[in-house]
Enzyme design. Structure first.
Site, PDB file in Angstrom:
ATOM      1  CD  GLU A  78       6.369-111.165 -26.333  1.00 15.21           C
ATOM      2  OE1 GLU A  78       5.293-110.754 -26.434  1.00 15.21           O
ATOM      3  OE2 GLU A  78       6.680-112.138 -25.442  1.00 15.21           O
ATOM      4  CG  HIS A 102      28.707 -94.180 -11.255  1.00 12.34           C
ATOM      5  ND1 HIS A 102      30.160 -93.577 -10.819  1.00 12.34           N
ATOM      6  CD2 HIS A 102      27.917 -93.274 -11.345  1.00 12.34           C
ATOM      7  CE1 HIS A 102      29.719 -92.440 -10.912  1.00 12.34           C
ATOM      8  NE2 HIS A 102      28.445 -92.038 -10.950  1.00 12.34           N
ATOM      9  CE  LYS A 137       3.947-119.702 -24.237  1.00 12.62           C
ATOM     10  NZ  LYS A 137       2.732-119.062 -24.831  1.00 12.62           N
TER      11      LYS A 137
HETATM   12  O1  PA5 Z   1       2.282-109.753 -25.555  1.00  7.04           O
HETATM   13  C1  PA5 Z   1       1.954-110.817 -25.501  1.00  7.04           C
HETATM   14  O2  PA5 Z   1       0.948-111.321 -26.287  1.00  7.04           O
HETATM   15  C2  PA5 Z   1       2.427-111.780 -24.546  1.00  7.04           C
HETATM   16  O3  PA5 Z   1       3.571-111.285 -23.799  1.00  7.04           O
HETATM   17  C3  PA5 Z   1       1.355-112.171 -23.571  1.00  7.04           C
HETATM   18  O4  PA5 Z   1       1.042-110.979 -22.730  1.00  7.04           O
HETATM   19  C4  PA5 Z   1       2.131-113.201 -22.455  1.00  7.04           C
HETATM   20  O5  PA5 Z   1       2.769-114.211 -23.025  1.00  7.04           O
HETATM   21  C5  PA5 Z   1       1.113-113.731 -21.368  1.00  7.04           C
HETATM   22  O6  PA5 Z   1       0.118-114.349 -22.183  1.00  7.04           O
HETATM   23  P1  PA5 Z   1      -1.492-114.664 -21.640  1.00  7.04           P
HETATM   24  O7  PA5 Z   1      -1.958-113.359 -21.099  1.00  7.04           O
HETATM   25  O8  PA5 Z   1      -2.063-115.367 -22.518  1.00  7.04           O
HETATM   26  O9  PA5 Z   1      -1.253-115.643 -20.216  1.00  7.04           O
END
Ligand code: PA5
Length: 445
Positions: free
Chosen positions: A286, A307, A421
């Site tokens: 990310e 393996h 989303k």
């Molecule tokens: O790193 C990030 O910001 C994301 O992976 C969030 O942790 C994830 O999308 C969950 O978001 P939230 O804590 O707003 O539910």
């Protein structure tokens, strides 16, 4: 420095002059990070978190963790991505990957809201039927669909089991200090709340109450985790890539990427490291994977995967390199027993430590992979304990931020996550998404 980086398995792939050439870029990224002048510089709360965390908040974490330990058989952690991966990694690594099945004095920990699977949610409810449960819902935005759906269901499950009044005392909300629907619901219902600081993003939040509350409920020493992270924050500040293993690792990744390696495999020899690999994958994917850039992170547990995918690593397309994490001391060890008659021909291993055999297999694989054309870097860690885990969390967070700045991307946003989303809200009929729904319907025709 307790955590060491060994680059000898890159010696056939990276010349000294290539390492040297990375220094100026690393120094630039270091300055950008520490002077708060880079992209996403309002999200650097994690950088000093191990030393500047809110003491009152941490005291509350300890008090509530103790209450949950005393009044609950199970804690349901509702969250996805950065709101659960680090927590799960810590519990499995520090306790055991069989945590819920072991005979223990601390509550079971169940993770829900990390998918939309009705099967998983229903199974968790079955497991919790008739048990004393508490819920910790974790969401910085409060609007994440997976965790919001699971929370609505688990909250109702709890109310059905114990009634509204008692449920209120068993729901703990970890979210933004002031914003979001989850915060509003918590205020309305009087749930105990914990704060995700505004300047700490989800995947950098494991050392906040996000990770610390459930990890403390599982009986891990959160002060030692934070101490390890504080040591890392102190030790990993030197811009010199030969003095700072975190920066050398970031530099090595870039050199290998520039030589056409597009996949990084995080390797470990302990199955209980699997979830740490998942946390690491999200952190790098990310943070770096945007603007057509970044290494694709995958993780692999040896020797099992030797393996299955070992053949590819050894002789397949030259697209990957490995980063191995090796624990010097075992958490538990066994010694090979001897067998009279040596029918299985294993007596050459008599009395030898399983842990050492496992580490020997790891080194053997790295050497073989280097011979086959796959380079690797080796991170050695003294032990899989709290302090070293805290250190490792921070080590990778900082390496990731430095790597991202070297790539020229913002390490702290995730614009691509919004794409799916947008579609799912439209297809499920969320008000406000009618135009997108019309577009999708045209495509689906
Ligand atoms: O790193 C990030 O910001 C994301 O992976 C969030 O942790 C994830 O999308 C969950 O978001 P939230 O804590 O707003 O539910």
């Amino acid at each position: 420095m307790s955590i060491l980086l060994d680059t000898r398995y890159t010696s056939d792939f990276i010349k000294k002059s290539e390492w040297d050439a990375m220094q100026s870029r690393v120094t630039e990224a270091h300055n950008t990070l520490h002077n708060h002048t880079g992209l996403g510089s309002d999200m650097l709360g994690w950088l000093d978190l191990p030393t500047t965390y809110d003491r009152d908040e941490l005291d509350k974490v300890c008090t509530v963790a103790q209450k949950i330990q005393e009044d609950s058989d199970a804690l349901i952690v509702v969250g996805i991505g950065g709101s659960y991966l680090g927590t799960r990694a810590a519990i499995e690594l520090l306790k055991t990957n069989f945590y819920n099945s072991t005979n223990k004095t601390t509550p079971d920990i169940h993770f829900v809201g990390n998918s939309m699977s009705a099967f998983d949610l229903e199974q968790t409810m079955r497991l919790c039927q008739g048990k004393r449960i508490s819920i910790n819902v974790i969401s910085k935005s409060g609007t994440t669909l997976e965790s919001a759906m699971a929370f609505r269901m688990m909250r109702q499950f709890l109310i059905d089991e114990v009634g509204e009044e008692e449920a209120r005392k068993r729901i703990y909300v970890t979210t933004d200090r002031t914003q979001g629907v989850l915060k509003a619901l918590a205020d309305k219902e009087g749930y105990e709340t914990f704060i995700i600081p505004a300047n700490v993003g989800g995947r950098y939040s494991v050392l906040t109450a996000v990770g610390m509350l459930p990890v403390a409920v599982a009986g891990c020493d959160i002060f030692s985790i934070l101490k390890g992270a504080a040591n890392a924050a102190f030790e990993l500040q030197d811009p010199d890539i030969y003095a700072n293993p975190c920066y050398r690792y970031a530099a090595g990744r870039h050199i290998l990427m520039n030589k056409g390696r597009s996949v990084e495999v995080l390797v470990n020899s302990e199955p209980r490291f699997t979830q740490f690999g998942e946390w690491w994958r999200q952190l790098f994917a990310e943070s770096e994977g945007k603007n057509g850039k970044g290494l694709f992170p995958i993780s692999s547990i040896f020797t099992s995967e030797l393996h299955s995918v070992g053949q590819f690593i050894q002789q397949g397309s030259p697209i990957l390199f490995e980063t191995a994490v090796m624990y010097k001391a075992p958490a538990n060890d066994l010694r090979m027993t001897s067998l009279e008659g040596n029918f299985d021909k294993l007596n050459y291993l008599d009395g030898k430590s399983f842990h050492n055999i496992n580490n020997t297999a790891l080194i053997s694989a790295l050497m073989a992979h280097a011979d086959g054309g796959t380079p690797s870097m080796l991170i050695t860690v003294p032990a899989a304990d709290e302090e070293n885990l805290g250190y490792l969390f921070y080590f990778f967070e900082k390496a990731c931020a430095i790597s991202s700045y070297m790539l020229g991307v913002n390490p702290f946003d995730q614009p691509g996550v919004e794409g799916y989303k947008y579609n799912v809200f439209a297809l499920l009929g969320r008000p406000g998404f009618e135009a997108r729904l019309r577009e999708l319907k045209r495509i689906l025709k």
